[in-house]
Design a protein around this motif. Structure first.
Motif, PDB file in Angstrom:
ATOM      1  N   LEU A 127       0.860  -1.180   0.000  1.00  0.00           N
ATOM      2  CA  LEU A 127       0.000   0.000   0.000  1.00  0.00           C
ATOM      3  C   LEU A 127       0.897   1.230   0.000  1.00  0.00           C
ATOM      4  O   LEU A 127       1.744   1.378   0.885  1.00  0.00           O
ATOM      5  N   GLY A 128       0.719   2.117  -0.994  1.00  0.00           N
ATOM      6  CA  GLY A 128       1.512   3.351  -1.048  1.00  0.00           C
ATOM      7  C   GLY A 128       2.398   3.389  -2.272  1.00  0.00           C
ATOM      8  O   GLY A 128       2.832   2.341  -2.784  1.00  0.00           O
ATOM      9  N   ALA A 129       2.618   4.608  -2.764  1.00  0.00           N
ATOM     10  CA  ALA A 129       3.532   4.782  -3.905  1.00  0.00           C
ATOM     11  C   ALA A 129       4.343   6.055  -3.721  1.00  0.00           C
ATOM     12  O   ALA A 129       4.747   6.698  -4.683  1.00  0.00           O
ATOM     13  N   LEU A 151      -1.099  -0.767  -4.516  1.00  0.00           N
ATOM     14  CA  LEU A 151      -2.310   0.061  -4.434  1.00  0.00           C
ATOM     15  C   LEU A 151      -1.970   1.409  -3.825  1.00  0.00           C
ATOM     16  O   LEU A 151      -1.258   1.475  -2.808  1.00  0.00           O
ATOM     17  N   ASN A 152      -2.473   2.461  -4.440  1.00  0.00           N
ATOM     18  CA  ASN A 152      -2.243   3.804  -3.910  1.00  0.00           C
ATOM     19  C   ASN A 152      -3.483   4.644  -4.127  1.00  0.00           C
ATOM     20  O   ASN A 152      -4.180   4.480  -5.126  1.00  0.00           O
ATOM     21  N   ARG A 153      -3.735   5.552  -3.160  1.00  0.00           N
ATOM     22  CA  ARG A 153      -4.908   6.431  -3.307  1.00  0.00           C
ATOM     23  C   ARG A 153      -4.880   7.111  -4.672  1.00  0.00           C
ATOM     24  O   ARG A 153      -5.851   7.106  -5.403  1.00  0.00           O
ATOM     25  N   ASP A 242       7.527  -4.507  12.518  1.00  0.00           N
ATOM     26  CA  ASP A 242       7.242  -3.089  12.754  1.00  0.00           C
ATOM     27  C   ASP A 242       8.192  -2.148  12.001  1.00  0.00           C
ATOM     28  O   ASP A 242       9.171  -2.573  11.398  1.00  0.00           O
ATOM     29  N   GLY A 243       7.849  -0.857  12.038  1.00  0.00           N
ATOM     30  CA  GLY A 243       8.621   0.136  11.289  1.00  0.00           C
ATOM     31  C   GLY A 243       9.913   0.547  11.974  1.00  0.00           C
ATOM     32  O   GLY A 243      10.830   1.059  11.319  1.00  0.00           O
ATOM     33  N   LEU A 244       9.995   0.330  13.297  1.00  0.00           N
ATOM     34  CA  LEU A 244      11.203   0.764  14.006  1.00  0.00           C
ATOM     35  C   LEU A 244      12.438  -0.016  13.549  1.00  0.00           C
ATOM     36  O   LEU A 244      13.528   0.545  13.416  1.00  0.00           O
TER      37      LEU A 244
HETATM   38  N1  NAP Z   1      10.442   3.002   9.248  1.00  0.00           N
HETATM   39  C1  NAP Z   1      11.236   3.776   8.538  1.00  0.00           C
HETATM   40  O1  NAP Z   1      12.470   3.709   8.609  1.00  0.00           O
HETATM   41  C2  NAP Z   1      10.613   4.741   7.572  1.00  0.00           C
HETATM   42  C3  NAP Z   1      11.358   5.250   6.503  1.00  0.00           C
HETATM   43  C4  NAP Z   1      10.737   6.139   5.613  1.00  0.00           C
HETATM   44  C5  NAP Z   1       9.394   6.508   5.838  1.00  0.00           C
HETATM   45  N2  NAP Z   1       8.724   5.993   6.905  1.00  0.00           N
HETATM   46  C6  NAP Z   1       7.304   6.342   7.140  1.00  0.00           C
HETATM   47  O2  NAP Z   1       6.584   5.941   5.981  1.00  0.00           O
HETATM   48  C7  NAP Z   1       5.485   6.794   5.751  1.00  0.00           C
HETATM   49  C8  NAP Z   1       5.489   7.249   4.289  1.00  0.00           C
HETATM   50  O3  NAP Z   1       6.656   8.031   4.054  1.00  0.00           O
HETATM   51  P1  NAP Z   1       7.011   8.596   2.589  1.00  0.00           P
HETATM   52  O4  NAP Z   1       8.317   9.284   2.722  1.00  0.00           O
HETATM   53  O5  NAP Z   1       6.825   7.554   1.573  1.00  0.00           O
HETATM   54  O6  NAP Z   1       5.848   9.709   2.411  1.00  0.00           O
HETATM   55  P2  NAP Z   1       5.239  10.267   1.032  1.00  0.00           P
HETATM   56  O7  NAP Z   1       6.235  10.224  -0.046  1.00  0.00           O
HETATM   57  O8  NAP Z   1       4.612  11.572   1.419  1.00  0.00           O
HETATM   58  O9  NAP Z   1       4.058   9.210   0.655  1.00  0.00           O
HETATM   59  C9  NAP Z   1       2.882   9.134   1.434  1.00  0.00           C
HETATM   60  C10 NAP Z   1       2.041   7.935   0.994  1.00  0.00           C
HETATM   61  O10 NAP Z   1       0.892   7.852   1.849  1.00  0.00           O
HETATM   62  C11 NAP Z   1      -0.298   7.966   1.067  1.00  0.00           C
HETATM   63  N3  NAP Z   1      -1.319   8.734   1.785  1.00  0.00           N
HETATM   64  C12 NAP Z   1      -1.137   9.844   2.529  1.00  0.00           C
HETATM   65  N4  NAP Z   1      -2.312  10.276   3.024  1.00  0.00           N
HETATM   66  C13 NAP Z   1      -3.272   9.419   2.572  1.00  0.00           C
HETATM   67  C14 NAP Z   1      -4.679   9.316   2.745  1.00  0.00           C
HETATM   68  N5  NAP Z   1      -5.351  10.204   3.486  1.00  0.00           N
HETATM   69  N6  NAP Z   1      -5.324   8.283   2.148  1.00  0.00           N
HETATM   70  C15 NAP Z   1      -4.660   7.371   1.392  1.00  0.00           C
HETATM   71  N7  NAP Z   1      -3.315   7.421   1.200  1.00  0.00           N
HETATM   72  C16 NAP Z   1      -2.631   8.428   1.782  1.00  0.00           C
HETATM   73  C17 NAP Z   1       0.121   8.702  -0.176  1.00  0.00           C
HETATM   74  O11 NAP Z   1      -0.802   8.487  -1.224  1.00  0.00           O
HETATM   75  P3  NAP Z   1      -0.948   9.559  -2.425  1.00  0.00           P
HETATM   76  O12 NAP Z   1       0.158   9.250  -3.392  1.00  0.00           O
HETATM   77  O13 NAP Z   1      -2.309   9.317  -2.961  1.00  0.00           O
HETATM   78  O14 NAP Z   1      -0.797  10.922  -1.801  1.00  0.00           O
HETATM   79  C18 NAP Z   1       1.498   8.061  -0.440  1.00  0.00           C
HETATM   80  O15 NAP Z   1       1.369   6.783  -0.992  1.00  0.00           O
HETATM   81  C19 NAP Z   1       5.618   7.912   6.780  1.00  0.00           C
HETATM   82  O16 NAP Z   1       4.765   7.631   7.859  1.00  0.00           O
HETATM   83  C20 NAP Z   1       7.066   7.840   7.221  1.00  0.00           C
HETATM   84  O17 NAP Z   1       7.255   8.283   8.558  1.00  0.00           O
HETATM   85  C21 NAP Z   1       9.294   5.109   7.779  1.00  0.00           C
END
Ligand code: NAP
Length: 279
Positions: A127-129, A151-153, A242-244
């Motif tokens: 889930l996510g792009a 799948l992505n919104r 988990d993500g940590l």
């Molecule tokens: N564990 C780790 O080491 C690690 C590393 C990196 C990131 N993360 C976490 O991963 C998450 C994503 O990070 P990112 O850098 O990929 O962010 P990003 O580039 O801003 O991508 C956000 C993603 O979430 C989706 N999204 C946001 N709001 C939504 C909503 N209301 N409904 C449906 N989909 C929604 C977006 O869909 P759209 O494309 O439709 O906007 C997109 O797929 C964050 O929580 C970040 O803290 C964790």
């Protein structure tokens, strides 16, 4: 004394100094690691003066990951694959190298926590792009996944990512975001790589009814530590990741580059970061 840092805007929230300073202390190394707030317009100047500021390298977080990749002299494969870098270092000739260790972090933690995650004939659902999802999809395909449902919104972003990564590994299918409950049918692994479920973000609305009980469920969100998705998956009997762990593992290659020791992701380190996240 070698010094590294993490740059971002804002940077206050970063846990990277806790991780790297823990390792410096643990291995008795004379070094330092600090946070540097770098405004978007100042990235070029900052990186050009990296050595002048006393740094051997740095981590890069939002919003500089793409900019750092573009400014580096040498880009490594995983950074190239996602067009973004999170780890930079200077070589002996002063050339700036860029790599992306988020992929390593995710794949290593997944394989360590759930060694059986990859099963033939069982699709993987992501889930996510966004930025993080790009690396995760690349890492999964590279490791031999045969079918990946993405799948992505915003469906177009998922389609673009699928087109860019065509040929990296198995087939990528792009179902509609609203069909996500049914996309879990027969899946062996589910990954949430959106920001849904993170503190301050909307919840991830997803029914796990169609997901097999023996599937592995990973969430890259780490605040909260146990997301609603992971809690629901655990209640169903699924193995959870988990993500940590991803955050801790992605730090390993950078530390080794800068300070010359390959550090261990230990329970003690994890407890330190958990205390900081929950304290
Ligand atoms: N564990 C780790 O080491 C690690 C590393 C990196 C990131 N993360 C976490 O991963 C998450 C994503 O990070 P990112 O850098 O990929 O962010 P990003 O580039 O801003 O991508 C956000 C993603 O979430 C989706 N999204 C946001 N709001 C939504 C909503 N209301 N409904 C449906 N989909 C929604 C977006 O869909 P759209 O494309 O439709 O906007 C997109 O797929 C964050 O929580 C970040 O803290 C964790």
């Amino acid at each position: 004394m070698k010094k590294a840092c993490v740059i971002g805007w804002p940077i206050k929230h970063s846990r990277s100094p806790l991780i790297h300073n823990y390792w410096l202390d643990k291995y008795g190394l004379a070094g330092g690691y600090e946070k540097r707030a770098v405004e978007p317009g100042d990235l070029g100047d900052f990186l050009q003066n990296l050595a002048g500021n006393g740094y051997v390298g740095c981590n890069v977080t939002v919003p500089h990951k793409e900019g750092a990749f573009a400014l580096a002299d040498v880009t490594h494969d995983e950074a190239k694959a996602v067009g973004a870098a999170n780890t930079l270092w200077l070589d002996e000739d002063g050339r700036l190298h860029a790599d992306n260790t988020d992929i390593y972090g995710f794949m290593n933690h997944l394989t360590e926590s759930a060694p059986h995650w990859q099963r033939p004939d069982r699709p993987v659902v992501v889930l996510g792009a966004g930025g993080a999802a790009r690396g995760i999809v690349y890492g999964l395909l590279k490791s031999g996944v045969g079918e990946l449902r993405l799948l992505n919104r915003t469906r177009q972003k998922a389609e673009e990512l699928a087109a860019q990564l065509k040929g990296t590994g198995g087939a990528i299918h792009v179902p509609e975001w609203q069909d996500r409950d049914m996309a879990l049918k027969d899946a062996g692994l589910l990954v949430n790589a959106t920001s849904l479920g993170m503190d301050g973000s909307p919840p991830l609305e997803l029914s796990l009814d169609a997901l097999p009980d023996d599937a592995v469920v990973a969430d890259i969100v780490y605040a909260p530590l146990e997301t609603d998705l992971l809690a629901a998956a655990r209640a169903k009997g699924c193995r959870t990741v988990d993500g940590l762990g991803m955050l801790l593992h992605q730090a390993v290659p950078g530390f080794e580059r800068w300070f010359g020791v390959r550090p261990e992701v230990s329970d003690e380190l994890r407890a330190l970061i958990v205390a900081d996240l929950t304290g």
